[in-house]
Each structure stands twice: as structure tokens, then as C-alpha cells.
Enzyme design. Sequence first.
Site, PDB file in Angstrom:
ATOM      1  CG  ASP A 162      32.053  36.098 -12.595  1.00  9.00           C
ATOM      2  OD1 ASP A 162      32.203  36.702 -11.522  1.00  9.00           O
ATOM      3  OD2 ASP A 162      31.390  36.565 -13.548  1.00  9.00           O
ATOM      4  CG  ASP A 223      30.125  43.142 -13.846  1.00  7.91           C
ATOM      5  OD1 ASP A 223      31.104  42.733 -13.194  1.00  7.91           O
ATOM      6  OD2 ASP A 223      29.276  42.397 -14.361  1.00  7.91           O
TER       7      ASP A 223
END
Length: 411
Positions: A162, A223
Site C-alpha cells: 500500500d 478503494d
Amino acid sequence: MRHVLLLLAYMTGSHALDNGLAQTPPMGWMSWERFRCVTDCKDDPANCISENLYMTMADKMVSDGYLDAGYEYVNIDDCWMTKTRDENGRLQADRERFPSGIKALADYASILSILVHSKGLKLGIYEDFGTGTCEDYPGSKFYMDIDADTFAGWGVDMLKFDGCNSGISDMPVGYPLMEMWLNKTGRPILYSCSWPAYFVVEGKIPEYEKIAESCNIWRNYYDIQDSWASLKTIIEFYGDDVGNFSKVAGPGNFNDPDMLIIGNYGLSYEQQRVQMALWAIMASPLLMSNDLRDIADASREILLNKNVIAINQDRLGIQGSRIFKMNDFEIWTRPIEPTGSVAFSFLNLADSGTPVKANISTSGLELDMHAVYNVTEGFSGSVVGTLTNGTFFTVGVNPSGVFLGKATKIA
Ligand SMILES: *[C@@H]1O[C@H](CO)[C@@H](O)[C@H](O)[C@H]1NC(C)=O
Ligand SMILES: *[C@@H]1O[C@H](CO)[C@@H](O)[C@H](O)[C@H]1NC(C)=O
Ligand SMILES: *[C@@H]1O[C@H](CO)[C@@H](O)[C@H](O)[C@H]1NC(C)=O
Ligand SMILES: *[C@@H]1O[C@H](CO)[C@@H](O)[C@H](O)[C@H]1NC(C)=O
Ligand SMILES: *[C@@H]1O[C@H](CO)[C@@H](O)[C@H](O)[C@H]1NC(C)=O
């Protein structure tokens, strides 16, 4: 000092990704969308991020046919660590929630596969490129070499890396650096990068060709959330294809529009079929984030549909694209084997309550006018008919629904 060493290693060790993985879009299960960062196992033992959760999902993947269908990665997401590294600078799993440790989980996955004589179940893990993860656990900055070594030592098969708590200007150097450290471990580890997503969020167009030199898959948008609204914005982002990211996809490298939310709370039956059909057309990783212990039969059937999975896993690895859009109606096509054939989706994004009619035709699908195609419905495989320049078939496309088809070139 560590920083300087890492940079030197990068300057001398730069090379392109060649780990043999993700020849087709990876398939598996990932905890984030559904299970998030629940860490209180006393309050919620069945759903907290713990070895129990991943072992249970691994069991269900084996017993309920997901592994046989191709879903092979069980992926740990954020919140698995302790808040500090150990005295040697190594990451450590939370001792209460993962009392057996990550290596035991990886071993569990392989032993489970051996017991059922099935292809290997694999373990994925999560870290962050920056100083901390998105949920503020220790990040990999200044520790990439140690972390790559730790993951390989544990027997991890995939890494989602990430990009919280970092800056995008560091990413074009830092993400390839982690690829180099993963490579140096000698263990093939599928590398998932969030690098382009952080560019897009800041309104910048990422250098996709450079990203594909280091990453097997990469997130390039926000997301996914458990809703039709979220799903639609992702599909539109992929339809717009700003930066031409679809062209970079191919065996070994795929754009990742994020997890499958099929089987959760937010999508209707039709909308679940839309996600599965579009993820097949877009050559997207199929990473479910749902509760396999409690999932409707209809959702499970969508996820296990062999015909749709076969389109997703087509060996050419070409990402499909949106070739037509008018108001809420879209046509998407994806070239598949045998050469000259396509999978296609008629997508109806409208919520007005009646199906729209659409024609399957060679011109509408931009097919060869001189060729002959055998058209089948994409989920059921049932025959629609033989398509030539002279013929057409009218189908209905349900509100917030899809018609998935396959036009196989036969002459
Ligand atoms: C490391 O990279 C080299 C060349 O780039 C490749 O041949 C090799 O298979 C890679 N190894 C792993 C474990 O990814
Ligand atoms: C995308 O491709 C088109 C032509 O196919 C080109 O005109 C455009 O400049 C490209 N855009 C980017 C950002 O590379
Ligand atoms: C389908 O094509 C036929 C023949 O061109 C035409 O008459 C009909 O209106 C078309 N239907 C739709 C929904 O476009
Ligand atoms: C395809 O059909 C159209 C309309 O029927 C016709 O005008 C055209 O010549 C045909 N093209 C070929 C290549 O057969
Ligand atoms: C079309 O495809 C179906 C399903 O694969 C098959 O059963 C049928 O024989 C095919 N028809 C032709 C004309 O190739």
C-alpha cells in the site's frame, strides 16, 4: 545510513519484473473490504483480524469449491502486526490474534492443499511503502530488504504493498526497489502495488509502462466500497481509461480495480452479475472480500461460474475496453481465444425499471464483417445463434444489469 545502502542497492540492481507469476489475473480472497481492521477478538471473535479468520476462510475455499474454481490466494490485509518491530527490526504478527505466527498460516494453507489433493492454496500478506500502514502499523520505509526477507522466510506468496504515509514522488523509485528485494529472496512473490492509485487520487497520470516493469498487479483507483455507486464509479474509470492503462495489461501484469464484493450487503443480484461480468471483460484480479461462512447460494454460483471465470482467465490476457457509451448504456469487448473472438458485455447502468433492448451485431461489436461467429450467453453458455454481417439477435438487459456474451469466430 540504511537509506544510503538501500539506494546504492537500487542503483546497481535495477531490472524488470520476471517472476513468472500472474500469467492470468490472480484469484483469491482478501480480508479488507469485508473485515477491515477489527482487532478486538474478545468483542468479536468470529470477525476480528486473526489467524482464526484466515484459517476458516481457507477451509471454506477448499470445502466449498472456490479453490477448485481457481481462487488460490488467501490474503491477509492491514492490521495483522504489532505496533512495533522486534529488536532486530523485523515485523511481527500480533501475538494474541496470531498466536501461531504467519509462517504457520502459510504452512496451514499448503498442508490443507495436500490433504485434499488440490492445487496449492497460497498465502498473501499486506505491508505499506511508507512509514506506516493506512491503519498506522509499522511501514516498510527503510526496512524493505528486511521485510522482503521476512515474508519470504514465512513462505508468503503475494504482497499487497500500500502507499499510505508516503509521498508519490518517492514511489517511482521505491516500488521498484521493493521488487528488487523480493526478487533477491529467490522466492516468487506476486507483487501488488498501490502506486498508481495514489497518483490518480492526486489528479496525476501514472507512468503505467514503468509500473508494469515492477508490479504484477496494481491498484489504480479508489478503494471499492460495498455499494452499487462505488462499483459504477470504478467501471466508469476503467471505461474512460485515462492514461491508456488498459494497453499495459497482459500476461504477468494486470490492472486491479479492487476486490469482488459479491456476497456482501450492498449489491442486488443483477449488480453482482455486473461486477463478475465486467471483472471478466477487464481482465481483473478476482479477489473476493466476503464472508464465505455466510453467503447466499446465488452469490456463490456467480463467483464459481466456470464460463465467466474462463473469460477472465483467457490466456491472451488482453484487457477489454468500452467501445460504446450512450447515456446509461455501454458496450464492452475483450479479445479472447481463439483469435478473432471476443467476450462482450452490454451494460445497463440505469435504474429505470424495465429492461432495455439491444442488438448483438457484427457492426455493434466492431467485429469482422466477413467472418462467422458462434454467439453464446456468457454465464450459462447457452447458444444464442450464428452471427454474420447479415444477422442480429435482440436481447434484453436488465436495469443495473448486464448481458454477458461470447462471440467465438468459427469461420
Ligand atoms: C529475479 O529476476 C530474474 C531476472 O530479472 C529472474 O530471472 C528471476 O526468475 C527472478 N526471481 C524471482 C524469485 O522472482
Ligand atoms: C492514449 O492513447 C491515445 C491514442 O490511442 C493518445 O492519443 C493519447 O495521447 C494517449 N494518452 C496518454 C495519456 O498516453
Ligand atoms: C435491431 O436491429 C433491427 C434491424 O436493424 C432493428 O429493426 C431494431 O430496431 C434493432 N433493435 C434495437 C433495440 O436496436
Ligand atoms: C454488411 O451488411 C451491410 C448491410 O446489410 C452491407 O451494406 C455491407 O455491404 C455488408 N458488408 C459486407 C462486408 O458484407
Ligand atoms: C456453438 O457453441 C456451442 C457451445 O460451445 C456448441 O455447443 C455449438 O456446437 C457451437 N455451434 C457452432 C455452429 O459452432
